[in-house]
Scaffold this active site. Structure first.
Site: not given
Length: 336
Positions: A48, A105, A204
């Site tokens: 914690e 992301r 790609k």
């Protein structure tokens, strides 16, 4: 409410060196000694996080400097708990300075039954009492819209432009900017415009996450000094493969400019052994010892940029003025 006389900086453990650098630059800009607020940020035996602020912050304009980089969950919780401590201590306003915004992301649902974690993190930040966010090169621009508070998103592009014009001054006509994927074209085009360079793209195709099936260069890179531009380099697999493909297509040499050097797992080793002559990253994420020791990795400081942005927010002046390389040049005088 007492009148705020100066901005106050507080930092978690994610990137103390950057926080101290920002404090030093603010001291230089203002001619007033700026120090980080004396704070204890530690962990109990069960993990914690505990925060204690040792200075009076009542009515103050507070800036928490804390990228949410690896370990992302610990650093995020530090940010939230520090904000709660400041809110309960009657700080006038709390701004989160997040040089690297973790979970960026995960900004959309790519398939069924997946989360939009960037939105969840935005909700947590707002719920903790933060009233403004200052960050740099968000992975997806729409993340700004996930917040119901002001978000200032700085760009590394002007910084990269200054460095490129110095490092490649004798051969700028041979420089070509490369986007490592179709999604990064806007970012690469922006830098290409700043230095008046042509643009090419590496297309790609992935069979599955983390695995690249095929790469194709769109554009003529023969004889060019190619500079790959991207926002994040994680394991460096894609980056190193792109560099190889570019060299196979006739480029004279390959360099890379990346905003956030996550560099996890085998990344540093891959970069060291790759065909890239250099990788330039910012210090938005604190560099590891192996990163600093790598012969072909260089780190650009962001402290002058963030220090000026913090002062502009505190003064109520324009932050977008820092998008211009001409505005950054005097701030970085003596560094480039």
């Amino acid at each position: 409410m007492p009148i705020t006389k100066e901005p106050k900086l507080i930092s978690g453990n994610a990137n103390l060196s950057l926080a101290k650098g920002i404090a030093r630059r603010m001291s230089m800009h203002r001619g007033v000694n700026t120090q980080l607020v004396d704070t204890r940020v530690e962990r109990f035996n069960d993990g914690e996080i505990f925060v204690e602020v040792f200075e009076n912050v009542r009515g103050e304009d507070m800036f928490i400097i804390q990228p949410t980089s690896n370990p992302a969950n610990d650093n995020l919780m530090e940010l939230l708990i520090m904000s709660d401590a400041l809110r309960r201590s009657s700080a006038s306003r709390t701004t989160a300075v997040i040089p690297y915004f973790g979970y960026a992301r995960q900004d959309r649902r790519t398939k069924a039954r997946t989360p939009i974690s960037a939105k969840l993190v935005a909700n947590m930040i707002v719920g903790a009492g933060i009233e403004r966010v200052l960050t740099m090169d968000l992975h997806a621009a729409q993340i700004q819209g996930f917040f119901d508070i002001p978000v200032d998103n700085l760009y590394a592009s002007p910084l990269f432009a200054l460095d490129i014009m110095k490092q490649f001054a004798d051969r700028l006509s041979d420089v070509m900017i490369i986007s490592p994927d179709v999604g990064g074209v806007a970012r690469a085009r922006e830098l290409a415009k700043r230095i008046n360079a042509p643009l090419a793209i590496v297309d790609k195709r992935r069979e599955k996450p983390g695995e690249i099936a095929e790469m194709t260069v769109i554009g003529n890179v023969e004889g060019k000094c190619c500079i790959i531009v991207d926002d994040i380099c994680d394991t460096a697999g894609t980056l190193c493969k792109a560099a190889e493909v570019i060299m196979e297509n006739g480029a004279s040499e390959v360099h890379s400019y990346i905003s956030h050097g996550v560099l996890s797992g085998p990344a540093v080793e891959r970069i060291t052994k790759s065909v890239m002559k250099s990788l330039v990253i910012t210090d938005s994420i604190e560099a590891s010892e192996s990163t600093r020791a790598a012969p072909n990795i260089r780190v650009l400081p962001t402290a002058p940029l963030f220090a000026q942005a913090i002062l502009n927010i505190w003064n109520g002046t324009s932050v977008s003025s820092l998008f211009d390389a001409d505005m950054l040049e005097p701030i970085y005088e003596g560094i480039f």
